[in-house]
Design a protein around this motif. Structure first.
Motif, short mmCIF file in Angstrom:
data_model
loop_
_atom_site.label_atom_id
_atom_site.label_comp_id
_atom_site.label_asym_id
_atom_site.label_seq_id
_atom_site.Cartn_x
_atom_site.Cartn_y
_atom_site.Cartn_z
N UNK A 187 0.83 -1.21 0.00
CA UNK A 187 0.00 0.00 0.00
C UNK A 187 0.86 1.25 0.00
N UNK A 188 2.17 1.09 0.21
CA UNK A 188 3.04 2.27 0.23
C UNK A 188 3.53 2.53 -1.18
N UNK A 189 3.32 3.73 -1.65
CA UNK A 189 3.71 4.09 -3.01
C UNK A 189 5.23 4.10 -3.12
N UNK A 190 5.74 3.19 -3.94
CA UNK A 190 7.19 3.03 -4.02
C UNK A 190 7.88 4.29 -4.53
N UNK A 191 7.28 4.95 -5.48
CA UNK A 191 7.86 6.17 -6.04
C UNK A 191 7.99 7.27 -4.99
N UNK A 192 6.91 7.45 -4.25
CA UNK A 192 6.93 8.48 -3.20
C UNK A 192 7.94 8.12 -2.12
N UNK A 193 7.97 6.82 -1.77
CA UNK A 193 8.88 6.37 -0.73
C UNK A 193 10.33 6.62 -1.15
N UNK A 194 10.61 6.37 -2.43
CA UNK A 194 11.96 6.59 -2.94
C UNK A 194 12.32 8.07 -2.84
N UNK A 195 11.36 8.92 -3.21
CA UNK A 195 11.60 10.36 -3.15
C UNK A 195 11.84 10.82 -1.70
N UNK A 196 11.04 10.27 -0.79
CA UNK A 196 11.20 10.62 0.64
C UNK A 196 12.58 10.21 1.14
N UNK A 197 12.97 8.98 0.78
CA UNK A 197 14.26 8.44 1.21
C UNK A 197 15.39 9.33 0.71
N UNK A 198 15.30 9.66 -0.55
CA UNK A 198 16.35 10.47 -1.14
C UNK A 198 16.41 11.86 -0.52
N UNK A 199 15.21 12.43 -0.28
CA UNK A 199 15.17 13.77 0.32
C UNK A 199 15.82 13.76 1.70
N UNK A 200 15.63 12.66 2.44
CA UNK A 200 16.14 12.61 3.81
C UNK A 200 17.66 12.41 3.84
N UNK A 201 18.16 11.59 2.96
CA UNK A 201 19.56 11.18 3.07
C UNK A 201 20.45 11.91 2.06
N UNK A 202 19.84 12.50 1.03
CA UNK A 202 20.57 13.08 -0.10
C UNK A 202 21.71 14.03 0.28
N UNK A 203 21.44 14.93 1.23
CA UNK A 203 22.45 15.94 1.57
C UNK A 203 23.71 15.31 2.15
N UNK A 204 23.56 14.13 2.73
CA UNK A 204 24.71 13.49 3.38
C UNK A 204 25.50 12.58 2.45
N UNK A 205 24.94 12.31 1.28
CA UNK A 205 25.57 11.30 0.44
C UNK A 205 27.02 11.58 0.08
N UNK A 206 27.37 12.83 -0.30
CA UNK A 206 28.79 13.05 -0.65
C UNK A 206 29.74 12.64 0.48
N UNK A 207 29.37 12.97 1.72
CA UNK A 207 30.21 12.60 2.86
C UNK A 207 30.25 11.09 3.06
N UNK A 208 29.08 10.45 2.98
CA UNK A 208 29.02 8.99 3.17
C UNK A 208 29.83 8.28 2.08
N UNK A 209 29.71 8.79 0.86
CA UNK A 209 30.43 8.17 -0.25
C UNK A 209 31.94 8.38 -0.09
N UNK A 210 32.32 9.55 0.41
CA UNK A 210 33.75 9.80 0.63
C UNK A 210 34.30 8.78 1.64
N UNK A 211 33.53 8.48 2.68
CA UNK A 211 33.96 7.48 3.66
C UNK A 211 34.15 6.13 2.99
#
Lengths: 189, 244, 405
Positions: C269-293
């Motif tokens: 019942x959870x819209x996968x597209x929306x969930x993906x967008x939510x996930x990305x919005x929450x974690x996106x800003x940190x990705x460059x740092x996480x990827x650098x690690x």
């Protein structure tokens, strides 16, 4: 049983290898010739030094270390360790940005650390050679935030780097002046 | 081997090299007598009562499981911490001083990170002292005892309103498998080791300067932090020789 | 997906319940809601220890104090266990390995290495659901009672010794895990679980995620990804993942999890597209740092696999392409890597391209003595990252591009 062997090995290391006081004046360490007037440094026996690098300390290696990485040839890691394949290697065409990253990745591996902040990377002349200086911070597995100052250059295709590191709280500032003077005045053959 | 690893490994070296009898301690100090960091209010008629903040004990009690893993035991560890703090309250060595219990800062406290950093640094400093005063000496510090946590302890001074901070570090584990192992190790070294040990240290830090004014290393073959009387003994041993 | 189509799909699913799956024997919580144990007993001790460990995590230098990200994760946990929502707190810790753990008092730590290994929210829900499973079944308490019985006759032993032994190889996963965060891992291991507990938490996790409306098949997908990554690394199982070290064999686990998913069926019942967008919005800003690690771990096989997967999942393509360029550059070290350059240039085609992609091309072109292009890219880097810590160094390179003939 391997545990017992480990303990015995440790005891042997501890029993046989001694720290030596570094004499004032000029000292030859690896390829470096460095001058220190402050009678504060002890040279660390290789069994105790991170990556088996020639290392000096003021208060003990958990609190500060000055490590000399010298004569690193193309294709070699910066440290001598048993799991060499897990360490990034130096290439003689590397530019300072790439070397800065190489040093940080090596520190991250060696100290099981996370690089928490990369500070300034600037040109620095070492022994008449164009080189670089770098400052960064890392968190070790004991949750201590440490700061590092690195000075280095590539001469005749070989990497020559000195790394000073200490907990950011108190210990880094305490001896940074001594360490920096020593690094910027280092001579290479 | 990481930085922390070296500390721990050498702690072991210290343990094995130093230990002799059941409970042995070795202490080092840079002062003869404790003074107030802020003696402003003291007068001859009303002498300043030394305030000492007791930091949360850095303690871990573990079980050595059959597979050889040490598994920290949360319930024992917690009991040990509470017992230690309680016993410090009645300790002979601390008589005449006002004890302040360190209350952990709220999550939103801007000083929380620094207060935590001070405690982590203490662990690194303690390990260095054990390593270099008990196992392998540093030639430059042969006749000196000058380790410090630095000026940043001012934050702790202001937070806890104390002249000194007392840090306690203890590691203990319990296991029949461990006992056998210890005995094997000890026998291989020609050292008589009965049962097991408790290892730890107490550090007294001057909150005016950050300097470690006193440090005591403890190894105890009979220490047990799981009950009040064991904790009382441990506290007595840990504070043995503390300057007044 | 539009609302009506989802409604239609739900009807369809509702109309066809007759897939002959075996009945799923559902688990129920043993933890009362809004519970707090009395002080003094074993569980009280565990909770006190949890509170102290939680304080340490809260002030850890590795903690990422991003309220929005914590809220996002907590919302997922609350969707999985709504009755326990008020008891749950989440802390995100910057450590580049796959791990999450929940303490008996409801405090959870999630490592950054986990966050970059999830393809969507359902996978995240699978891992969080597993941890909530331990929490709801009070596995820590069972474990503590078990140990108490086992050790009642045991003798005393130094931990100075035990600790050093651990560093020497007895607990390789934790002590030699080639990772940061050993201290935090130790906090987590205060509450270790048995294999039976892990199996039960697996089952509970799938049950909770299915009930919350996530695709339960994603639980097995998490493990498949990890196994693929391990294979791509070309390394032997060396305990570099805390999760692998403390959990059952992934292959058999995959199968069991897939079985549960089939039994439960999919009522997504959870819209996968929306969930993906939510996930990305929450974690996106940190990705460059996480990827650098991740890049600092110097594990090219593993990293390349991970970043390619992320690229397929259309996850931050600018940053991910840049990272793939970095992996290629290091792998091809000693010569100019065409693969690296291609990735850097691909990165610039996306709005989330990091300024570092320009710097990387600048360095490449400087080495290739294509000085005009080097200059353009260094200039673009400094324009996009005016506060860069390596500004003086870039100026030096710019000088080199001017001087040369």
């Amino acid at each position: 049983m391997s545990r017992v062997v480990f303990i015995l090995a440790l005891l042997l290391l501890t029993g046989c290898e001694q720290y030596q006081q570094v004499k004032s004046g000029r000292n030859e360490v690896g390829s470096f010739s460095v001058t220190t007037e402050a009678p504060i440094w002890n040279s660390v026996p290789s069994g105790h030094s991170p990556g088996s690098l020639p290392t000096w300390t003021v208060d003990g290696v958990t609190l500060n270390s000055l490590s000399f990485v010298s004569g690193i040839k193309d294709g070699s890691p910066l440290v001598t360790v048993h799991d060499k394949s897990k360490y990034p290697v130096f290439h003689s065409d590397m530019l300072p940005n790439e070397i800065a990253e190489l040093v940080q990745s090596t520190v991250a591996r060696l100290f099981t650390a996370t690089i928490s902040r990369t500070g300034e990377l600037k040109p620095l002349t070492i022994s008449g050679q164009p080189g670089f200086e770098l400052e960064f911070e890392f968190v070790t597995d004991d949750e201590v935030i440490r700061r590092a100052f690195v000075g280095g250059t590539v001469k005749n295709g070989e990497l020559q780097v000195v790394v000073f590191q200490a907990p950011r709280m108190h210990y880094f500032e305490k001896d940074f002046g001594h360490a920096r003077d020593l690094i910027v005045s280092a001579k290479l053959p | 081997m990481g930085i922390g690893g070296i500390g721990r490994a050498l702690m072991l070296a210290g343990v094995l090299l130093v230990l002799g009898g059941c409970a042995s301690t070795r202490d080092f100090s840079s002062v003869k007598k404790l003074d107030a960091a802020t003696p402003a209010a003291a007068t001859p008629a009303e002498p300043h009562v030394l305030q000492l903040v007791v930091m949360p004990p850095d303690v871990e009690l573990s079980v050595l499981t059959a597979g050889g893993m040490t598994e920290p035991n949360a319930a024992w560890t917690q009991t040990a911490k509470s017992l230690l703090v309680d016993q410090l309250g009645g300790a002979e060595a601390l008589r005449g001083k006002k004890l302040v219990r360190f209350e952990p800062p709220a999550a939103a406290d801007p000083n929380g990170a620094v207060l935590n950093e001070i405690q982590h640094l203490h662990r690194a400093v303690g390990n260095a002292i054990v390593m270099h005063k008990l196992a392998v000496p540093l030639p430059t510090k042969k006749d000196r005892f000058d380790w410090s946590l630095g000026q940043e302890v001012a934050v702790l001074h202001d937070y806890a309103h104390a002249d000194y901070a007392l840090f306690i570090y203890v590691r203990d584990s319990y296991s029949s498998a461990g006992r056998i192992f210890t005995q094997i190790a000890a026998a291989a070294l020609g050292v008589g080791l009965a049962g097991g040990q408790q290892a730890g240290f107490a550090t007294l830090v001057d909150l005016g300067t950050g300097n470690v004014v006193w440090f005591n290393f403890l190894v105890d073959a009979t220490g047990d932090l799981r009950d009040a009387s064991g904790a009382a003994d441990t506290v007595k041993n840990l504070l043995h020789g503390m300057p007044q | 997906m539009s609302t009506w189509r989802r409604a239609a799909l739900a009807m369809l699913i509702g109309l066809c319940p007759a897939t002959a799956a075996p009945a799923f024997d559902a688990l129920s919580p043993s933890l009362p809601t809004n519970y707090s144990p009395p002080d003094g007993d074993t569980e009280g001790g565990l909770w006190m220890a949890s509170r102290q460990a939680e304080e340490e995590i809260a002030h850890s230098p590795r903690r990422i104090a991003d309220a929005a990200l914590e809220t996002y994760l907590r919302d997922i946990l609350c969707r999985l266990a709504p009755e326990y929502c008020s008891q749950i707190r989440v802390y995100v810790v910057r450590t580049p390995y796959f791990n999450a753990s929940m303490m008996p008092n409801g405090a959870m730590q999630v490592w950054s290495g986990l966050l970059i290994r999830m393809r969507d929210e359902a996978q995240l829900a699978a891992v969080l659901g597993h941890e909530i499973g331990h929490f709801l079944r009070r596995h820590s308490l069972e474990r503590a009672r078990d140990l108490e019985t086992k050790t009642s006759l045991l003798t005393l032993f130094t931990l100075g010794l035990g600790g050093a032994v651990a560093a020497g190889g007895v607990a390789p996963a934790v002590a030699q895990g080639a990772s940061g965060g050993a201290q935090l891992a130790a906090l987590g291991s205060l509450f270790a679980f048995s294999r039976d507990h892990e199996a039960q938490a697996d089952k509970y996790g799938v049950q909770l995620m299915a009930k919350a409306g996530y695709d339960p098949a994603q639980a097995a997908a998490v493990w498949r990804n990890l196994v693929d990554e391990q294979n791509a690394s070309g390394e032997k199982q060396d305990g570099s993942s805390y999760f692998f070290a403390t959990h059952p064999d992934p292959a058999s686990r995959l199968e069991t999890l897939g079985g549960y998913a089939r039994e439960l069926g999919g009522q997504q019942t959870i819209d996968a597209g929306q969930a993906h967008a939510r996930y990305f919005a929450a974690v996106g800003a940190h990705l460059p740092g996480f990827f650098a690690d991740e890049l600092h771990l110097s594990q090219p096989g593993r990293s390349e696999h991970l970043f390619k997967q992320l690229l397929d999942a259309k996850f931050a393509p600018g940053v991910v392409n840049y990272c793939l360029g970095e992996v290629s550059r290091k792998r091809d070290g000693g010569k100019l890597s065409d693969a690296a350059l291609a990735y850097y240039q691909a990165a610039l085609g996306y709005p989330d391209a990091p300024p570092e992609a320009h710097r990387a091309i600048g360095l490449w072109k400087l080495k290739a003595k294509q000085l005009d292009e080097a200059r353009q890219h260094f200039t673009a880097y400094l324009e996009q990252a005016p506060q860069a810590g390596d500004r003086d160094m870039i100026d030096y390179y710019l000088g080199l591009t001017e001087k040369a003939p």
